[in-house]
Each structure stands twice: as structure tokens, then as C-alpha cells.
Design a protein around this motif. Structure first.
Motif, mmCIF file in Angstrom:
data_model
loop_
_atom_site.group_PDB
_atom_site.id
_atom_site.type_symbol
_atom_site.label_atom_id
_atom_site.label_comp_id
_atom_site.label_asym_id
_atom_site.label_seq_id
_atom_site.Cartn_x
_atom_site.Cartn_y
_atom_site.Cartn_z
ATOM 1 N N LYS A 1 -12.907 11.738 2.028
ATOM 2 C CA LYS A 1 -12.133 10.532 2.266
ATOM 3 C C LYS A 1 -12.830 9.294 1.710
ATOM 4 N N LEU A 2 -14.160 9.358 1.623
ATOM 5 C CA LEU A 2 -14.914 8.222 1.087
ATOM 6 C C LEU A 2 -15.053 8.304 -0.426
ATOM 7 N N TYR A 3 -15.360 9.513 -0.911
ATOM 8 C CA TYR A 3 -15.585 9.687 -2.346
ATOM 9 C C TYR A 3 -14.255 9.928 -3.050
ATOM 10 N N VAL A 4 -13.504 8.853 -3.200
ATOM 11 C CA VAL A 4 -12.202 8.944 -3.849
ATOM 12 C C VAL A 4 -12.359 8.564 -5.319
ATOM 13 N N PRO A 5 -11.466 9.029 -6.175
ATOM 14 C CA PRO A 5 -11.550 8.659 -7.595
ATOM 15 C C PRO A 5 -11.404 7.152 -7.780
ATOM 16 N N TYR A 6 -12.067 6.615 -8.774
ATOM 17 C CA TYR A 6 -12.013 5.183 -9.058
ATOM 18 C C TYR A 6 -12.030 4.975 -10.563
ATOM 19 N N PHE B 1 1.622 -6.046 5.517
ATOM 20 C CA PHE B 1 2.817 -6.116 4.686
ATOM 21 C C PHE B 1 3.333 -4.749 4.257
ATOM 22 N N GLY B 2 2.597 -3.684 4.541
ATOM 23 C CA GLY B 2 3.080 -2.356 4.212
ATOM 24 C C GLY B 2 3.041 -2.038 2.734
ATOM 25 N N PHE B 3 2.009 -2.496 2.021
ATOM 26 C CA PHE B 3 1.884 -2.177 0.607
ATOM 27 C C PHE B 3 1.389 -0.742 0.440
ATOM 28 N N GLN B 4 1.575 -0.199 -0.774
ATOM 29 C CA GLN B 4 1.143 1.166 -1.050
ATOM 30 C C GLN B 4 -0.372 1.236 -1.184
ATOM 31 N N LYS B 5 -0.933 2.320 -0.695
ATOM 32 C CA LYS B 5 -2.385 2.469 -0.673
ATOM 33 C C LYS B 5 -2.987 2.459 -2.074
ATOM 34 N N ASP B 6 -2.428 3.251 -2.988
ATOM 35 C CA ASP B 6 -2.985 3.334 -4.335
ATOM 36 C C ASP B 6 -2.819 2.021 -5.089
ATOM 37 N N ASN B 7 -1.700 1.343 -4.873
ATOM 38 C CA ASN B 7 -1.516 0.044 -5.516
ATOM 39 C C ASN B 7 -2.537 -0.965 -5.021
ATOM 40 N N VAL B 8 -2.815 -0.928 -3.731
ATOM 41 C CA VAL B 8 -3.813 -1.835 -3.166
ATOM 42 C C VAL B 8 -5.188 -1.529 -3.749
ATOM 43 N N SER B 9 -5.511 -0.261 -3.927
ATOM 44 C CA SER B 9 -6.802 0.109 -4.515
ATOM 45 C C SER B 9 -6.935 -0.425 -5.934
ATOM 46 N N ASN B 10 -5.873 -0.291 -6.711
ATOM 47 C CA ASN B 10 -5.917 -0.813 -8.082
ATOM 48 C C ASN B 10 -6.043 -2.330 -8.101
ATOM 49 N N GLN B 11 -5.305 -3.000 -7.235
ATOM 50 C CA GLN B 11 -5.374 -4.455 -7.195
ATOM 51 C C GLN B 11 -6.727 -4.943 -6.689
ATOM 52 N N ARG B 12 -7.333 -4.198 -5.774
ATOM 53 C CA ARG B 12 -8.658 -4.570 -5.275
ATOM 54 C C ARG B 12 -9.675 -4.567 -6.411
ATOM 55 N N GLU B 13 -9.683 -3.498 -7.175
ATOM 56 C CA GLU B 13 -10.631 -3.390 -8.283
ATOM 57 C C GLU B 13 -10.362 -4.464 -9.338
ATOM 58 N N HIS B 14 -9.099 -4.695 -9.613
ATOM 59 C CA HIS B 14 -8.746 -5.717 -10.605
ATOM 60 C C HIS B 14 -9.168 -7.105 -10.138
ATOM 61 N N LEU B 15 -8.935 -7.413 -8.879
ATOM 62 C CA LEU B 15 -9.278 -8.736 -8.357
ATOM 63 C C LEU B 15 -10.788 -8.950 -8.328
ATOM 64 N N ALA C 1 8.832 -10.398 6.614
ATOM 65 C CA ALA C 1 10.191 -9.871 6.471
ATOM 66 C C ALA C 1 10.183 -8.382 6.183
ATOM 67 N N TYR C 2 9.250 -7.949 5.336
ATOM 68 C CA TYR C 2 9.079 -6.531 5.042
ATOM 69 C C TYR C 2 7.626 -6.195 5.321
ATOM 70 N N GLY C 3 7.367 -5.540 6.387
ATOM 71 C CA GLY C 3 5.994 -5.207 6.718
ATOM 72 C C GLY C 3 5.901 -4.529 8.058
ATOM 73 N N GLY C 4 4.676 -4.210 8.436
ATOM 74 C CA GLY C 4 4.452 -3.555 9.708
ATOM 75 C C GLY C 4 4.414 -2.050 9.595
ATOM 76 N N ASP C 5 5.327 -1.466 8.867
ATOM 77 C CA ASP C 5 5.365 -0.016 8.700
ATOM 78 C C ASP C 5 4.603 0.403 7.456
ATOM 79 N N GLU C 6 4.222 1.656 7.415
ATOM 80 C CA GLU C 6 3.503 2.180 6.253
ATOM 81 C C GLU C 6 4.423 2.229 5.045
ATOM 82 N N GLU C 7 3.937 1.693 3.925
ATOM 83 C CA GLU C 7 4.686 1.629 2.673
ATOM 84 C C GLU C 7 6.046 0.972 2.874
ATOM 85 N N ALA C 8 6.072 -0.060 3.718
ATOM 86 C CA ALA C 8 7.331 -0.755 3.977
ATOM 87 C C ALA C 8 7.844 -1.468 2.739
ATOM 88 N N PHE C 9 6.945 -2.052 1.964
ATOM 89 C CA PHE C 9 7.376 -2.767 0.759
ATOM 90 C C PHE C 9 8.026 -1.819 -0.235
#
Length: 594
Positions: free
Chosen positions: A195-200, A260-274, A351-359
Motif C-alpha cells: 500500500k505504501l510502495y505504489v508506482p510513481y 470533494f470526492g476526487f479520484q485517487k489516481d488523479n490526485v496522485s498525478n496532480q500532487r506530483e505535478h504541483l 455541491a459535489y463531494g463527501g462520497d468517494e469519487e463523487a466528482f
């Protein structure tokens, strides 16, 4: 899992063999020329059919361990075959039938040779032995390394170990053999570390990677520390959060994902980019001598301006709307301030959030469904191009002021989400689209009309240039015969007639624009209609008076030196072309006529 070493029993499924034939028919099919031409490359993970993508990691592990233990590789492929058959028992997916048949052929061919090379008497014991050896040789060795430098190898080793345990468990269940407790304990450790050693991509951001070389740069550390400063943020009640945020690697993007219920993989990509963006700006804005693990405010301001530059340029300036960043951030401010909704009595939620992958489910999916419906209509209904929207139509909608009609949260009854089937289910194609409050948005821009005149309309600049050049060369050749004659007053006056020809060609182009866009007239904006009319009226002018508001290349000009080189290239090329054409073609024709 069936007992390895025998031909897999697939006769009880709706499709008794990978080819859809009976058991004997399946055996005969294994010997067909088609399967023989597939080759061994069919088992590479890159060519696995899209409907069987889940077995790609298993086949990848089989290829990896084949040199070390061919029997384990065979068992992995055997398990992959059975899993593929469960995923698509009727072999209805594209390429599934050929893939499963070829894989079955290889399993029958490799069973006996790999069985002879087995150390233990059972496949279950063989898998357990290999799993223990793999964990000791690859995972423990890398973990005990002083620097733990090769994190990519360790990540891959954990993924391979997880696949091996999946196959091990299936083999043990099929042979009624219990898995040793030591192996179960080892698997629990592997699962926890995996769970920690995920691809990057570039930055390893798990807690065990702080000693990696790239994570030692001050600008990277400054960006990471800034994102992980989340003290005081109100996390959702059902969100699992440990007290020590630094040890768990929680940061601001994790909080945004939870709220906000964003997707996990999208958040990972945006984290690295930011992080990389902040680090790059930080190292440029701050002198090297003054760099500290603290992110400079100048870097934050520069990144914010860069991120919202496109928004202000296109959304605000182009569409003539005021910036709504304050409104976009209002929901976030309400959550931080702990505001309570007067309707529900609970804290304010987005407006869209709270749930997993709500966006994804509430914003992206409805828009995608519209594209899907229109695409299906284009395949199943014999309608013209003007009766269904493609991706470009939907994309253009969000570059116009009409997109504000959707509202926020988006209205489910907006015209954008309507299709002709929803708008007028009892009407025929092509009839009036309006039906009370129900309305189909229709085409936005281009409507295809098949005609050979598209050749002229699509390449009008090239045709106009060639026609005008031909006219000028004929005039010069007829009045003297040398290019220098163009400086003669009489000849030059006749050459100026090319502007009359250009006006006629522009008139033809304007007429073609109206003809080809006629079916989209009902969905055109008033500005587009006015442009067509004025272009037709002013066809005698060389330059179009009213420019395509829809032009999206504004502000994207090349540098002066690049434009100079580009211009000189075409000047030289066209000068040589026209000179050769004049002396070889025009002059020769004039001599023949004389």
C-alpha cells in the motif's frame, strides 16, 4: 482452480472451449493455422485483450519467473487462463477467443516438461517453496540494504509477491492443502507494504522514500512540507486519519480528495505535478544561498498566477465574464469556517463531494453519458450528420457563454444533457426540435455535407494563390515575356486584375460556407450568422472584415526570428517554383501559340 497438470475443464460453461466449440472441437482448433500464426508474443501483457486486462499482471509475473522456475510460470499461466475464462466465459470480447485458445495450446505443450523439473511432489508445496525463496531473495535483501536505493525494484518485488500469493492460494485450494502460517504472516507484511510502495512517475512520496536522492533537494522538501502542513483542517467524520500526519504522508491534496470526492489516481498525478511546479518556481525565485526547507511566498504567488493565467485569458477576457475564483473557493471557505447549513443543520459541504469519487460520478459521468448517447445514435440511427453531436460540438459548448446555462450544481434538465430521443421520442428525425420546455441543443458548429467542393473550401488559400499566380504569369508572358516587364506601367495595371479574380474566388468561398453550414443554422449564434452574411456582402474585399470568434489560436504566435525563417523559406521556395514554371511552362506555351 482446476488441478494443474491436466487440460482445464471448461466444458461446463456456456462456451465449452475458448473457440466456442465442444471439447473435441476445441482440440481440433488448437491445430489450426490461425492459432499457429499467433506466436509466443500473444502472452505479453501488452497484447492481452481489453476485456481481460486483469490477467495482465499474472502473465507478466509468469514471464518474469520462467527462467528461475518454469513450473511456477506454468501455474501462473494456468491460473490466468481460468481467470480469463471466468471474466469472459463465452469468449465474446474482441480477440478473447484467439487469445484463450493460444494460451490453452501453450499450457498443454508446457505441462509435461515443467512437471519433470518440479522439486516437490505437489504444485502446492512447489508454490509455497518458491514464494518463501522469492521473499527472502528479493524483498528481504532489498529491505536490508543500507541505502535502500533501488526503490523501483522493491516496488516491483512487492507487486510480484502479491501475484504469486494469489496463484499460491488458488493452487492450494484446488489441491486441498492448507497454506503455512508463516507464509500467511509474510503475505500480511507484503500487503501492508504494498500500500505504501505504489508506482510513481518521478517523486516517491511514501514515508520510506525520504532518503531517496531526489527527495533530498531543498526545493522538493520545501514543496512537500508545505503541502503536508494540514494542522487544523476539519476532516470528515468517517475518514481514517492518524494523529501523526507526517508519518502517514497525509497532505493537502488528500484532504481535498476526501472533501470533494476526487479520484485517487488523479490526485496522485496532480500532487506530483504541483510539487515539481512549486519546486521549479521556488528554485528560480529564491537565491540558492537563501534556500531553506520552507516554501517562499513568492513561489506560491508565481504558481498561482501561472495556473490561472489561462483561465483569466480565455474564460474571463474571451467570454467577457468576471473572474469567479471567489465563488469557486466559497465552498472551501465555508468548510474551513465551519459554517452550518440552515436546511440540514450540518456543516457546509461542497455541491459535489463527501462520497468517494463523487466528482467522477456526478460531474464527469453525466457529461460522458451525453457523448456516449450521441455516439450510439450515430451508429444505430440512419440520421444525417446534422442530427447528432460529436465530441467537437460538446467541447465547443464549454467555450461559449451557453455553458453557464448548466448552472452549479449542474441542472439535470439542461438542454446540454438532452438527446433527440429525450426531447421528442414520438417524433421523426429532422422534425422541429422545440417541444415546450424540452429542447435538444443541436449542432454547435460544423455540419458535414459531402461534396467535391470541400477540396476548394478546405484548401482555399492554396487554390487562390495558385490561380492568381497563374493569371499574373500569363499576363506577363503575353505582354513581353520577361519577369522584369512587371515594372512596366501598362503591364502592372493588367496584373492588378488579380484582385478582381480574388474577389470572385472569395465570393465563391463565402457561398460555399453558407451552403455547407446551412443545416447548422438553427444552432448557430447570432454572431456566427452575421459573420456569414457580412462575408458574403463584402466578398469584393481581399480581407474579411469580420474575423471566426471561434478562433482558438489567439495569443499563440511564434517568435519574430521563427516567423522570419518561415517566411524566407516560403519566399525562396515559391520564387524558384514560379520562375521555373514561367520559363518552362508559360513561355513555352506562348512560343507555341505564336
Amino acid at each position: 482452480m482446476a488441478a494443474p497438470g491436466r487440460r482445464p475443464d471448461i466444458s461446463s460453461s456456456p462456451s465449452p472451449s475458448p473457440a466456442g466449440a465442444g471439447a473435441s472441437g476445441g482440440r481440433r482448433l488448437l491445430r489450426t493455422q490461425t492459432v499457429g500464426n499467433l506466436g509466443e508474443s500473444i502472452f505479453d501483457s501488452e497484447v492481452v485483450p481489453s476485456s481481460l486486462v486483469e490477467i495482465a499482471p499474472i502473465l507478466r509475473v509468469a514471464n518474469e519467473v520462467e527462467a528461475t522456475n518454469p513450473r511456477v510460470a506454468y501455474l501462473c499461466r494456468f491460473y490466468a487462463f481460468e481467470k480469463a475464462h471466468r471474466l469472459d466465459p463465452t469468449s465474446s470480447g474482441r480477440g478473447v477467443r484467439q487469445f484463450k485458445t493460444a494460451l490453452l495450446q501453450r499450457l498443454e505443450r508446457e505441462n509435461d516438461p515443467t512437471l519433470k523439473g518440479r522439486v516437490h511432489q505437489s504444485d502446492a508445496r512447489e508454490m509455497q517453496r518458491f514464494y518463501r525463496e522469492y521473499y527472502k531473495k528479493y524483498i528481504q535483501a532489498l529491505q536490508n540494504a543500507a541505502d535502500k536505493a533501488d526503490r523501483a525494484l522493491l516496488t516491483k518485488a512487492y507487486q510480484t509477491a502479491a501475484v504469486l500469493f494469489e496463484v499460491l492460494r488458488a493452487v492450494n485450494v484446488s489441491q486441498s492443502v492448507e497454506v503455512d502460517q508463516a507464509i500467511l504472516d509474510t503475505h500480511n507484511k507484503v500487503e501492508e507494504k504494498q500500500k505504501l510502495y505504489v508506482p510513481y512517475n518521478i517523486l516517491p512520496l511514501d514515508p520510506d522514500s525520504t532518503k531517496q536522492a531526489i527527495m533530498q533537494f531543498p526545493e522538493i522538501q520545501a514543496a512537500v512540507y508545505a503541502l503536508r502542513n494540514i494542522r487544523g483542517l476539519p476532516w470528515p467524520k468517517d475518514h481514517e486519519k492518524k494523529t501523526d500526519d507526517k508519518s502517514t504522508g497525509k497532505d493537502l491534496l488528500d484532504w481535498l480528495q476526501a472533501m470533494f470526492g476526487f479520484q485517487k489516481d488523479n490526485v496522485s498525478n496532480q500532487r506530483e505535478h504541483l510539487i515539481l511546479l512549486l519546486a521549479n518556481v521556488h528554485i528560480r525565485e529564491v537565491p540558492k544561498a537563501d534556500q531553506t526547507p520552507k516554501l517562499d511566498d513568492r513561489a506560491l504567488d508565481a504558481v498561482m498566477k501561472k495556473l490561472f493565467k489561462n483561465y483569466k485569458k480565455w474564460w474571463c477576457k474571451y467570454l467577457g465574464r468576471k473572474s469567479s475564483l471567489w465563488y469557486m473557493a466559497f465552498e472551501l471557505y465555508g468548510m474551513l469556517a465551519g459554517n452550518v447549513s440552515p436546511m440540514t443543520g450540518e456543516n457546509v459541504k461542497p455541491a459535489y463531494g463527501g462520497d468517494e469519487e463523487a466528482f467522477l460520478m456526478k460531474v464527469v459521468t453525466p457529461i460522458y453519458k451525453v457523448i456516449e448517447k450521441e455516439a450510439e445514435r450515430s451508429k444505430t440511427i440512419k440520421s444525417k450528420h446534422s442530427h447528432w453531436r460529436n465530441y467537437d460540438d460538446l467541447n465547443e459548448y464549454f467555450w461559449s457563454v451557453d455553458c453557464f446555462r448548466l448552472g452549479w450544481p449542474m441542472r439535470a434538465d439542461a438542454d446540454f444533457f438532452k438527446t433527440p430521443k429525450d426531447a421528442y421520442p414520438n417524433r421523426l428525425e429532422g422534425e422541429n426540435r422545440s417541444m415546450g420546455s424540452v429542447h435538444w441543443m443541436g449542432k454547435v458548429n460544423f455540419v458535414e455535407i459531402r461534396s467535391f467542393w470541400h477540396i476548394f473550401r478546405s484548401f482555399d488559400r492554396m487554390w487562390i494563390f495558385l490561380i492568381l499566380s497563374l493569371q499574373a504569369m500569363i499576363i506577363i508572358a503575353w505582354n513581353g515575356g520577361t519577369p522584369s516587364d512587371i515594372f512596366d506601367a501598362g503591364v502592372f495595371k493588367q496584373v492588378l486584375s488579380i484582385f478582381i479574380t480574388a474577389a470572385i474566388l472569395k465570393l465563391g468561398q463565402a457561398l460555399l460556407d453558407i451552403v455547407f453550414g446551412w443545416k447548422a443554422r438553427k444552432s448557430m449564434s447570432f454572431a456566427v450568422k452575421l459573420r456569414y452574411v457580412l462575408k458574403l456582402v463584402s466578398a469584393a474585399a481581399w480581407v474579411v472584415i469580420l474575423p471566426p470568434r471561434l478562433f482558438v489560436g489567439r495569443g499563440m504566435h511564434e517568435g519574430a526570428f521563427s516567423l522570419f525563417k518561415y517566411t524566407m523559406f516560403w519566399v525562396l521556395l515559391l520564387a524558384m517554383k514560379l520562375t521555373v514554371s514561367f520559363y518552362i511552362e508559360i513561355m513555352f506555351a506562348a512560343m507555341v501559340v505564336v
